[in-house]
Design a protein around this motif. Structure first.
Motif, mmCIF file in Angstrom:
data_model
loop_
_atom_site.group_PDB
_atom_site.id
_atom_site.type_symbol
_atom_site.label_atom_id
_atom_site.label_comp_id
_atom_site.label_asym_id
_atom_site.label_seq_id
_atom_site.Cartn_x
_atom_site.Cartn_y
_atom_site.Cartn_z
ATOM 1 N N VAL A 1 0.709 -1.275 0.176
ATOM 2 C CA VAL A 1 0.021 0.100 -0.073
ATOM 3 C C VAL A 1 1.013 1.298 -0.023
ATOM 4 C CG1 VAL A 1 -1.561 1.452 1.418
ATOM 5 C CG2 VAL A 1 -2.058 -1.087 0.993
ATOM 6 N N ASN A 2 1.901 1.339 0.624
ATOM 7 C CA ASN A 2 2.624 2.424 0.879
ATOM 8 C C ASN A 2 3.720 2.672 -0.400
ATOM 9 O OD1 ASN A 2 1.996 3.334 3.324
ATOM 10 N ND2 ASN A 2 3.367 1.733 4.407
ATOM 11 N N THR A 3 3.905 1.437 -1.259
ATOM 12 C CA THR A 3 4.919 1.640 -2.304
ATOM 13 C C THR A 3 4.365 1.834 -3.876
ATOM 14 O OG1 THR A 3 5.589 -0.523 -2.324
ATOM 15 C CG2 THR A 3 6.759 0.857 -0.814
ATOM 16 N N GLU A 4 3.118 1.058 -3.923
ATOM 17 C CA GLU A 4 2.396 0.740 -5.086
ATOM 18 C C GLU A 4 2.039 2.263 -5.892
ATOM 19 O OE1 GLU A 4 2.509 -0.617 -8.216
ATOM 20 O OE2 GLU A 4 2.412 -2.427 -7.043
ATOM 21 N N SER A 5 2.042 2.202 -7.197
ATOM 22 C CA SER A 5 1.652 3.187 -7.736
ATOM 23 C C SER A 5 -0.021 3.529 -7.565
ATOM 24 C CB SER A 5 1.730 3.058 -9.421
ATOM 25 O OG SER A 5 0.802 1.951 -10.107
ATOM 26 N N GLU A 6 -0.312 4.767 -7.852
ATOM 27 C CA GLU A 6 -1.922 4.745 -7.900
ATOM 28 C C GLU A 6 -2.731 4.112 -8.772
ATOM 29 O OE1 GLU A 6 -4.843 8.650 -7.895
ATOM 30 O OE2 GLU A 6 -3.010 8.959 -7.479
ATOM 31 N N SER A 7 -2.318 3.775 -10.205
ATOM 32 C CA SER A 7 -3.124 3.190 -11.015
ATOM 33 C C SER A 7 -3.102 1.816 -10.509
ATOM 34 C CB SER A 7 -2.348 3.520 -12.396
ATOM 35 O OG SER A 7 -1.236 2.854 -12.278
ATOM 36 N N GLU A 8 -1.975 1.291 -10.212
ATOM 37 C CA GLU A 8 -1.899 -0.348 -9.823
ATOM 38 C C GLU A 8 -2.902 -0.461 -8.606
ATOM 39 O OE1 GLU A 8 -0.830 -4.326 -9.828
ATOM 40 O OE2 GLU A 8 -1.347 -2.656 -11.436
ATOM 41 N N LEU A 9 -2.884 0.571 -7.551
ATOM 42 C CA LEU A 9 -3.767 0.273 -6.631
ATOM 43 C C LEU A 9 -5.295 0.247 -7.027
ATOM 44 C CD1 LEU A 9 -2.420 3.055 -4.078
ATOM 45 C CD2 LEU A 9 -2.326 0.650 -3.717
ATOM 46 N N ALA A 10 -5.477 1.158 -7.776
ATOM 47 C CA ALA A 10 -6.991 1.193 -8.335
ATOM 48 C C ALA A 10 -7.330 -0.235 -9.162
ATOM 49 C CB ALA A 10 -7.110 2.443 -9.332
ATOM 50 N N ARG A 11 -6.415 -0.541 -9.900
ATOM 51 C CA ARG A 11 -6.609 -1.777 -10.728
ATOM 52 C C ARG A 11 -6.856 -2.935 -9.691
ATOM 53 N NH1 ARG A 11 -4.560 -6.472 -12.091
ATOM 54 N NH2 ARG A 11 -2.887 -6.328 -10.646
ATOM 55 N N VAL A 12 -6.120 -3.108 -8.930
ATOM 56 C CA VAL A 12 -6.307 -4.244 -7.887
ATOM 57 C C VAL A 12 -7.498 -4.196 -7.112
ATOM 58 C CG1 VAL A 12 -5.465 -5.237 -5.519
ATOM 59 C CG2 VAL A 12 -3.943 -4.611 -7.478
ATOM 60 N N PHE A 13 -7.808 -2.878 -6.729
ATOM 61 C CA PHE A 13 -9.077 -2.627 -6.110
ATOM 62 C C PHE A 13 -10.459 -2.984 -6.920
ATOM 63 C CE2 PHE A 13 -7.113 0.912 -3.240
ATOM 64 C CZ PHE A 13 -6.375 0.142 -2.620
ATOM 65 N N LYS A 14 -10.305 -2.652 -8.050
ATOM 66 C CA LYS A 14 -11.453 -2.819 -8.977
ATOM 67 C C LYS A 14 -11.727 -4.312 -9.383
ATOM 68 C CE LYS A 14 -13.506 -1.264 -13.445
ATOM 69 N NZ LYS A 14 -14.870 -1.059 -12.921
ATOM 70 N N GLU A 15 -10.497 -5.029 -9.677
ATOM 71 C CA GLU A 15 -10.309 -6.323 -10.229
ATOM 72 C C GLU A 15 -10.580 -7.284 -9.303
ATOM 73 O OE1 GLU A 15 -7.231 -9.001 -12.611
ATOM 74 O OE2 GLU A 15 -7.056 -7.022 -12.927
ATOM 75 N N TYR A 16 -9.778 -7.325 -8.239
ATOM 76 C CA TYR A 16 -9.941 -8.149 -7.121
ATOM 77 C C TYR A 16 -11.018 -7.923 -5.868
ATOM 78 C CZ TYR A 16 -5.816 -9.854 -8.823
ATOM 79 O OH TYR A 16 -4.741 -10.374 -9.725
ATOM 80 N N GLY A 17 -11.330 -6.607 -5.755
ATOM 81 C CA GLY A 17 -12.582 -6.206 -4.878
ATOM 82 C C GLY A 17 -13.603 -5.940 -5.396
ATOM 83 N N GLU A 18 -13.824 -5.790 -6.876
ATOM 84 C CA GLU A 18 -14.725 -5.235 -7.578
ATOM 85 C C GLU A 18 -15.390 -4.163 -6.969
ATOM 86 O OE1 GLU A 18 -17.009 -9.315 -9.476
ATOM 87 O OE2 GLU A 18 -16.849 -9.276 -6.955
ATOM 88 N N GLU A 19 -14.708 -3.211 -6.653
ATOM 89 C CA GLU A 19 -14.876 -1.866 -5.974
ATOM 90 C C GLU A 19 -15.132 -0.866 -7.023
ATOM 91 O OE1 GLU A 19 -16.065 0.778 -4.149
ATOM 92 O OE2 GLU A 19 -15.581 -0.494 -2.535
ATOM 93 N N ARG A 20 -16.157 -0.244 -7.071
ATOM 94 C CA ARG A 20 -16.560 0.810 -8.212
ATOM 95 C C ARG A 20 -15.932 2.114 -8.034
ATOM 96 N NH1 ARG A 20 -22.405 3.055 -7.285
ATOM 97 N NH2 ARG A 20 -22.821 2.547 -5.090
ATOM 98 N N PHE A 21 -15.675 2.459 -6.916
ATOM 99 C CA PHE A 21 -14.821 3.701 -6.296
ATOM 100 C C PHE A 21 -13.448 3.452 -6.259
ATOM 101 C CE2 PHE A 21 -19.096 4.002 -4.528
ATOM 102 C CZ PHE A 21 -19.697 4.909 -5.490
ATOM 103 N N ALA A 22 -12.822 2.364 -7.004
ATOM 104 C CA ALA A 22 -11.387 2.096 -6.677
ATOM 105 C C ALA A 22 -10.542 3.423 -7.019
ATOM 106 C CB ALA A 22 -11.163 0.926 -7.682
ATOM 107 N N ARG A 23 -10.644 3.961 -8.150
ATOM 108 C CA ARG A 23 -9.754 5.251 -8.346
ATOM 109 C C ARG A 23 -9.875 6.315 -7.267
ATOM 110 N NH1 ARG A 23 -10.818 6.973 -14.435
ATOM 111 N NH2 ARG A 23 -9.178 8.599 -13.663
#
Length: 313
Positions: free
Chosen positions: A139-161
């Motif tokens: 969480v402390n080192t990953e890029s913002e775009s990759e954080l959003a991708r993981v939240f959307k793909e693995y969490g099916e989170e619509r507010f990922a970005r």
């Protein structure tokens, strides 16, 4: 919840589907606290054997102590993705494989493991605490775009970005170290809370799946089950969210159909190599279990049988 009070989901249904020969060789790919393993051992005779696998060193230590006097059971520390290594001498002779997916209740209930957004603890989330990067490191080192991708793909989170942006802005001030700290930031970034669900649920699920490589492990384990199972052997998988269940359902369907044949090729259906057949319909917990174990609400069990060359036809 203590380790002794941990309840295995769909216990009777899973063991009924799995154990077809009391003298067979079985694999419990997710030992946890041994609920399914204990029930399997009750069905086996003196010549039956069980290999239990778990990533969690605490689970392995617990199992070695609990079942120390039973020579039919061996416990292997590692991922079920590597069960071919753990059972290399049994390739093609395994009678049944059980995969009870997701995080176990003892892991969730121990704040120091860092899985829970309801209890404060170090932001870890690793099932195997001896290797890999922690949730905090990621969480402390990953890029913002990759954080959003993981939240959307693995969490099916619509507010990922939106959530990824909030995390990146906050970590610029100070890094995340604790579970409740991260949960609070995600909660504040969630504009539409779902009734009965913590606003950080999907993000925590996504981080856990990513940090532990859960879907990659499942993909590998499903493929390796084909090589390990004997003809007539059963694959039993209990899933707890739609990503897992879709993967299992698709895998069984593909193996039932066999490899794709180019249109126009003169091949009869009986000549197509099919390796699995689905056994029954998807199973969900009955009312009694739902009332006793909240974790069973999202559980879906699917069963498939390994086909031999003569049976595939």
């Amino acid at each position: 919840m203590s380790q002794e009070l941990h309840r295995s989901v769909l216990l009777r249904e899973a063991v009924d589907a799995l154990v077809t020969d009391p003298g067979g060789f079985y694999i419990d790919g997710t030992f946890g606290r041994g609920g399914h393993s204990a029930a399997i051992l009750e069905r086996l005779n003196e010549s039956g054997r069980l290999l239990a696998i778990d990533k969690d060193p605490e689970a392995v230590a617990y199992g070695n102590e609990r079942f120390a006097g039973d020579p039919r059971l061996s416990i292997w520390h590692g991922s079920f993705a590597d069960m071919d290594r753990a059972a290399e001498d049994e390739a093609g002779r395994v009678t049944g494989i059980l995969l009870d997916l997701g995080v176990s209740s003892p892991q969730l209930d121990q704040a120091q493991r860092g899985f829970s957004f309801m209890q404060d603890g170090p932001l870890d989330m690793r099932m195997d605490t001896t290797r890999g990067i922690s949730a905090a490191e990621w969480v402390n080192t990953e890029s913002e775009s990759e954080l959003a991708r993981v939240f959307k793909e693995y969490g099916e989170e619509r507010f990922a970005r939106r959530m990824a942006g909030a995390i990146v802005r906050r970590r610029a001030e100070r890094p995340f170290e604790r579970t409740l700290d991260l949960a609070e930031v995600v909660k504040e970034a969630n504009p539409a809370w779902e009734k009965g669900k913590h606003p950080a649920t999907r993000v925590f699920q996504a981080i856990r799946i990513h940090v532990n490589g859960e879907l990659d492990d499942l993909r590998q384990a499903l493929e390796k089950s084909i090589e390990l199972l004997a003809p007539g052997g059963h694959l039993v998988v209990i899933s707890f969210h739609s990503l897992e269940d879709r993967m299992v359902k698709r895998f069984i369907r593909e193996k039932e159909r066999g490899p794709a044949i180019p249109r126009g090729l003169p091949v009869m259906d009986s000549q197509i190599k099919k390796t699995l057949r689905s056994v029954g319909k998807a199973v969900k917990a009955e009312a009694e279990e739902l009332g006793e174990n909240v974790r069973s609400r999202s559980a879906v069990m699917r069963v498939a049988e390994k086909l031999g060359m003569e049976r595939a036809a």
